[in-house]
Design a protein around this motif. Structure first.
Motif, mmCIF file in Angstrom:
data_model
loop_
_atom_site.group_PDB
_atom_site.id
_atom_site.type_symbol
_atom_site.label_atom_id
_atom_site.label_comp_id
_atom_site.label_asym_id
_atom_site.label_seq_id
_atom_site.Cartn_x
_atom_site.Cartn_y
_atom_site.Cartn_z
ATOM 1 N N ALA A 60 38.939 73.528 4.045
ATOM 2 C CA ALA A 60 39.585 72.834 5.161
ATOM 3 C C ALA A 60 39.676 71.346 4.840
ATOM 4 O O ALA A 60 38.735 70.762 4.291
ATOM 5 C CB ALA A 60 38.790 73.053 6.443
ATOM 6 N N PHE A 61 40.784 70.739 5.184
ATOM 7 C CA PHE A 61 41.026 69.345 4.794
ATOM 8 C C PHE A 61 39.936 68.407 5.298
ATOM 9 O O PHE A 61 39.407 67.587 4.540
ATOM 10 C CB PHE A 61 42.389 68.883 5.304
ATOM 11 N N ASN A 62 39.595 68.494 6.594
ATOM 12 C CA ASN A 62 38.604 67.574 7.152
ATOM 13 C C ASN A 62 37.260 67.683 6.430
ATOM 14 O O ASN A 62 36.599 66.679 6.177
ATOM 15 C CB ASN A 62 38.409 67.839 8.648
ATOM 16 N N ASN A 63 36.860 68.914 6.119
ATOM 17 C CA ASN A 63 35.586 69.102 5.420
ATOM 18 C C ASN A 63 35.670 68.670 3.961
ATOM 19 O O ASN A 63 34.702 68.178 3.382
ATOM 20 C CB ASN A 63 35.153 70.566 5.503
ATOM 21 N N SER A 64 36.838 68.862 3.360
ATOM 22 C CA SER A 64 36.997 68.518 1.940
ATOM 23 C C SER A 64 37.023 67.012 1.707
ATOM 24 O O SER A 64 36.798 66.560 0.588
ATOM 25 C CB SER A 64 38.268 69.155 1.384
ATOM 26 N N CYS A 65 37.313 66.229 2.751
ATOM 27 C CA CYS A 65 37.333 64.771 2.592
ATOM 28 C C CYS A 65 35.962 64.244 2.183
ATOM 29 O O CYS A 65 35.866 63.273 1.425
ATOM 30 C CB CYS A 65 37.781 64.103 3.894
ATOM 31 N N ASP A 66 34.908 64.872 2.700
ATOM 32 C CA ASP A 66 33.541 64.492 2.333
ATOM 33 C C ASP A 66 32.657 65.732 2.503
ATOM 34 O O ASP A 66 31.996 65.884 3.529
ATOM 35 C CB ASP A 66 33.039 63.340 3.207
ATOM 36 N N PRO A 67 32.648 66.617 1.514
ATOM 37 C CA PRO A 67 31.873 67.869 1.617
ATOM 38 C C PRO A 67 30.383 67.646 1.858
ATOM 39 O O PRO A 67 29.751 68.413 2.595
ATOM 40 C CB PRO A 67 32.119 68.544 0.271
ATOM 41 N N VAL A 68 29.829 66.612 1.260
ATOM 42 C CA VAL A 68 28.400 66.327 1.449
ATOM 43 C C VAL A 68 28.115 66.001 2.915
ATOM 44 O O VAL A 68 27.142 66.495 3.506
ATOM 45 C CB VAL A 68 27.955 65.165 0.538
ATOM 46 N N THR A 85 30.826 74.407 18.021
ATOM 47 C CA THR A 85 32.045 75.206 18.109
ATOM 48 C C THR A 85 32.945 74.739 16.984
ATOM 49 O O THR A 85 33.334 73.560 16.935
ATOM 50 C CB THR A 85 32.759 75.025 19.458
ATOM 51 N N SER A 86 33.266 75.619 16.061
ATOM 52 C CA SER A 86 34.104 75.277 14.906
ATOM 53 C C SER A 86 35.481 75.893 15.086
ATOM 54 O O SER A 86 35.603 77.113 15.258
ATOM 55 C CB SER A 86 33.469 75.785 13.608
ATOM 56 N N VAL A 87 36.499 75.049 15.083
ATOM 57 C CA VAL A 87 37.878 75.499 15.261
ATOM 58 C C VAL A 87 38.578 75.387 13.906
ATOM 59 O O VAL A 87 38.712 74.281 13.359
ATOM 60 C CB VAL A 87 38.619 74.655 16.310
ATOM 61 N N SER A 88 39.018 76.508 13.362
ATOM 62 C CA SER A 88 39.624 76.494 12.027
ATOM 63 C C SER A 88 41.148 76.474 12.119
ATOM 64 O O SER A 88 41.729 76.678 13.188
ATOM 65 C CB SER A 88 39.173 77.724 11.231
#
Length: 299
Positions: A60-68, A85-88
């Protein structure tokens, strides 16, 4: 804000990179643990059966911006018993909207409606250029490699003819997805219960919800009824635009003056013309009355 908030009273909505949230936890861990009621994240996550915990979806783009940072935020929430609540993006796929939705916003007579339509067109235009670039080209920015030309066609539900289609043609037939709006809507329990069917997991006794996930290659949007959800979004956005205009005074147009303002100006001139010599200082001759100014229509 957190310092003044009551215990477990703040619901935190994250619709971008989780770097700032991660830094908040590092700097103010006590406030995060005691004041945050729930964290709603736009980006998606997966449940690991082997680890018995949630892990962020790093595609997911938002998570890939800073995976750590993403891993840190998810870990802290689960360790401190804070529900998430995680919305994909799969949830967004479950509620496609046509471009006519943006056209309909113009009925609200709000300048922002036009800006929203223009911004979406420009974003799609830029995205179309990027997906046609090879995955290694710097011009793609942080666009994931999976987002190629075929992904664009499938995602926006368009049929592309290399000879006749331009971005303008694609725009007319494309589907839109209000990913941010879905994430925001899921923050409100009444709307979340009505429009979403999340997958629920317990991690050390704390509930966590996943809206939109893939199981054994099958995508499950977590949207209860896409038409009802689309109508809800349409009504809420229209209402927000209308309410934002209530009580606002529109500045008068100098080229479209009302008859009342013209009459008021004329009466003011008449009062000036009625001045007599008694109104003038002694020993000074009375001046001639000022000539009536020409109206705007005569200039």
């Amino acid at each position: 804000v957190l310092a003044k908030a009551e215990y477990k009273s703040v619901k935190l909505l994250c619709i971008a990179s989780l770097r700032d949230v991660s830094e908040l936890i590092v700097k103010h861990e006590s406030l995060f643990r005691t004041k945050i009621k729930e964290v709603v994240l736009m980006g998606g996550a997966k449940y690991s059966e082997s680890r018995q915990q949630l892990i962020p979806d790093e595609t997911a783009f938002n998570n890939s911006c800073d995976p750590v940072a993403a891993r840190h935020v998810y870990a802290e929430c689960q360790q401190n018993g804070i529900p998430t609540t995680s919305v994909s993006r799969i949830a967004a796929y479950g509620c496609p909207l046509s471009v006519s939705f943006l056209d309909g916003l113009q009925d609200a007579k709000h300048l922002l409606a036009g800006d929203i339509r223009s911004a979406n067109f420009k974003a799609m235009q830029q995205l179309w250029k990027k997906v046609n670039m090879p995955a290694w080209m710097p011009g793609r920015g942080k666009l994931p490699s999976r987002c190629n030309r075929q992904w664009f066609i499938d995602f926006f539900h368009v049929n592309v003819d290399d000879e006749t289609y331009t971005c303008q043609d694609i725009w007319k037939h494309a589907s839109l997805f209000l990913y941010d709006s879905l994430a925001m809507l899921s923050c409100v329990d009444a709307y979340a219960d009505l429009h979403f069917t999340p997958k629920r997991y317990l991690v050390d006794g704390t509930p966590h919800r996943l809206i939109g996930l893939s199981e054994e290659g099958v995508s499950i949007s977590g949207v209860a009824n896409k038409d009802d959800l689309a109508n809800e979004l349409n009504c809420l956005i229209h209402q927000a635009l209308r309410l934002s205009l209530e009580g606002m005074d529109r500045s008068p147009n100098i080229n479209d003056r009302s008859e009342d303002s013209d009459d008021a100006e004329a009466s003011g001139v008449e009062r000036d013309e009625k001045k007599t010599a008694d109104d003038v200082e002694p020993n000074k001759p009375a001046t001639e009355p000022t000539a009536e100014p020409e109206s705007d229509t005569e200039s």
